[in-house]
Design an enzyme around this catalytic site. Sequence first.
Site, PDB file in Angstrom:
ATOM      1  N   ALA A  61       0.842  -1.202   0.000  1.00 11.45           N
ATOM      2  CA  ALA A  61       0.000   0.000   0.000  1.00 11.45           C
ATOM      3  C   ALA A  61       0.877   1.251   0.000  1.00 11.45           C
ATOM      4  O   ALA A  61       1.998   1.237   0.509  1.00 11.45           O
ATOM      5  CB  ALA A  61      -0.889  -0.008   1.234  1.00 11.45           C
ATOM      6  N   GLY A 102       0.627  -5.569   0.038  1.00 11.02           N
ATOM      7  CA  GLY A 102      -0.165  -5.590  -1.184  1.00 11.02           C
ATOM      8  C   GLY A 102       0.641  -6.028  -2.389  1.00 11.02           C
ATOM      9  O   GLY A 102       0.099  -6.604  -3.342  1.00 11.02           O
ATOM     10  N   GLU A 105       0.457  -9.698  -2.307  1.00 18.01           N
ATOM     11  CA  GLU A 105      -0.921 -10.101  -2.624  1.00 18.01           C
ATOM     12  C   GLU A 105      -1.175  -9.978  -4.130  1.00 18.01           C
ATOM     13  O   GLU A 105      -1.818 -10.829  -4.741  1.00 18.01           O
ATOM     14  CB  GLU A 105      -1.909  -9.237  -1.824  1.00 18.01           C
ATOM     15  N   GLU A 125       1.388  -6.514   7.541  1.00 18.11           N
ATOM     16  CA  GLU A 125       0.226  -5.749   8.034  1.00 18.11           C
ATOM     17  C   GLU A 125       0.040  -5.849   9.541  1.00 18.11           C
ATOM     18  O   GLU A 125      -0.425  -4.900  10.181  1.00 18.11           O
ATOM     19  CB  GLU A 125      -1.049  -6.207   7.320  1.00 18.11           C
TER      20      GLU A 125
END
Length: 701
Positions: A61, A102, A105, A125
């Site tokens: 992110a 992210g 991911e 996270e």
Amino acid sequence: MTARYETQGPVAVITLDNPPVNGLGHATRLALTQGLDRANADPAVRAIVLTGAGKAFSGGADIREFGKPAALAEPNLLSVILACEHSAKPIVAAMHSVVMGGGLELAMGCHYRIAAPGCAVALPEVKLGLIPGAGGTQRLPRVLGVEAALNMIVQGDPVKSELLAQLPGQKLFDRIADSAESLLPQALALALEVADVRPLPLVRHLPCKHPSGDAYFQFARNMVKAVARNLPAPIKCVDAVEIATRSAFEEGMLREREMFINLMWTPQSRALRHLFAAERAASKIADVPDDTPKRTIAQVAMIGAGTMGGGIAMNFLNAGIPVKLLEMKQEALERGLATIRKNYEAQVKKGKLKPEKYQERMALLSTTLSYADIAQADLVIEAVFEEMGVKEKVFRELDRVCKPGAILASNTSTLDLNAIAAYTGRPQDVIGMHFFSPANVMKLLEVVRGQHTGKDVLATVMALSKKIKKTAVVSGVCDGFIGNRMIEQYARQAGFLLDEGCTPAQVDKAIEAFGFAMGPFRMGDLAGNDIGWAIRKRRYQEQPDLRYSASADRLCELGRFGQKTGAGWYDYPAGQREPVVSAVVLEMLDKHRAALGVKTRKISNEEIVQRLVYSLVNEAAHLLEEGIAARASDIDMVYITGYGFPLWRGGPMLYADSVGLFNVVGAMKRFALNPLDDAAFWQPAPLLARLVAEGKTFNNT
Ligand SMILES: NC(=O)c1ccc[n+]([C@@H]2O[C@H](COP(=O)([O-])OP(=O)(O)OC[C@H]3O[C@@H](n4cnc5c(N)ncnc54)[C@H](O)[C@@H]3O)[C@@H](O)[C@H]2O)c1
């Protein structure tokens, strides 16, 4: 443009390009999906390679979007990953350097993955009080196996790609590239190889089972509960991975999302995100731009090899910077060296330091009794006795011998840095480097900016602090700087609480239940109660109006200096470090209260916590107003990294914000009415009063 598009023969290459770490902010997500559309629409393109420019595949992110609507703006990360899965042409993720959050991911949403050696792979996270929110908890167990995935998700630490590639049956990487340089050509080759293979493989279709799930998840929960008290995210990581093993993929995704959003609203996640931003903010100084020229620090000299000098020296040795220790006598040098050796040997024994590394570090250390030997040092740090006369001698000598451009730093805790600088003809080169004890362990470094400290000197020391792995916070010059000036008010309140009827154990327990690592009386016993005694004696002379509880003086008069004398606020029978309630101290306190004529009352734990924490907050508001601290979040960093303030509460300032400054000031007004307390101190600092009047908070996070 935050993602570049190009073709190499029949392969489209989409390169994320959003420095510094290709954060997946809105513009990048948009550019990426546009690239996918273009590749899918071009009949000449048969396959796609997705990679990252510069220092990362993707760090996840974009922190600049944290908590802002842009983070969720479409295409959000979930939609981008879906778009990857739905691509009609195969996508190969070509990963290197950093693949985190992210970024990982996203890679797991691609059809194939190839990694360069040395990739740092993580789902971090949990460190922000969250769980991965874009399929990480559902896809990682499918590619790595349940246990390896859960370990990574709960710990949040990076793991090297080579290690992950060795896991039996792993499907995270289809290939490991031979080198970073060959990553792209090998990714292109893989893309051509799989261009016509159908159906396209998707991680979501892989099985996810644990052969003895009930027992394993029970065990995992017990482990996590034991280490993650007060933090809700780690246990949710276990829940989410368990769901991956028990539910259909789509159901798991919904449940992950729900948990992610709920965690986002917890005070713990808010605190951890605040501190993440605070750490970055602390390294910025308004009038010292990032590109300020820095001096080279290749050699350090340490004046004084006592408690602090030895620990400070170790920081530089650990970073590979040579250190010369200077003392007045050979015995003092020997003592200092022996302590450094003992500390390293303890690390070797525990397996935390390899014997070769220990030797390497010791080889960087040399000693001297002569100032002439430190003339070429780039940085000199003084940690001699805390007496102005001694500091004066040292700094005059440094001014005489040190080469032009050397930085002259003092580790003083209480003395006036501007006065120290004035002993030299080069006050622009003088700065405070206030380390905390034990200096080789504690993260905090207060960097004290004197009236004449040069901007390049400040920039150099701030950059150096990163090299030696400290969290540096800039403080202006005042008695106690940021941390100790605040702790003095806290200690005064702790004393008044004793006067009014609390026992030391009651105060310690209340604040420890709030989350402090150690209450004020246990802390005093550890640090030595004589230190505070000396400071108070000075205060009694300089500020006769400032009132303290005399209980601490009575304690010291009994010779109870703390653990080092086997007795302090508590007893420490025969070298024991665990405190035992002391009948002698309770009797001393009874006598002390009788002498004061106090009628004791029962004081609630809530009042204890409020008085201790709000005393920090009110003094901090003065520090902000005076410009000693640049921002509220700097103060939070000081308290989290140097004073054992509970991490999950985000520091005293964020805590005050979360209680509501109106309520904080309301409590201060009540405390001011207590005749045994200090009414003048409890007048809200002007900044605090102003913030309340304007309905504002200290932090804007
Ligand atoms: N102890 C702490 O917790 C702590 C924390 C932060 C800062 N400090 C500051 O660090 C400084 C040192 O504190 P410490 O606890 O290490 O003290 P210490 O007494 O353990 O060590 C001081 C050392 O300096 C040496 N020394 C004295 N005068 C000297 C001179 N003229 N030249 C060379 N060496 C000399 C002494 O021989 C001694 O080894 C003080 O300014 C103190 O305020 C201490």
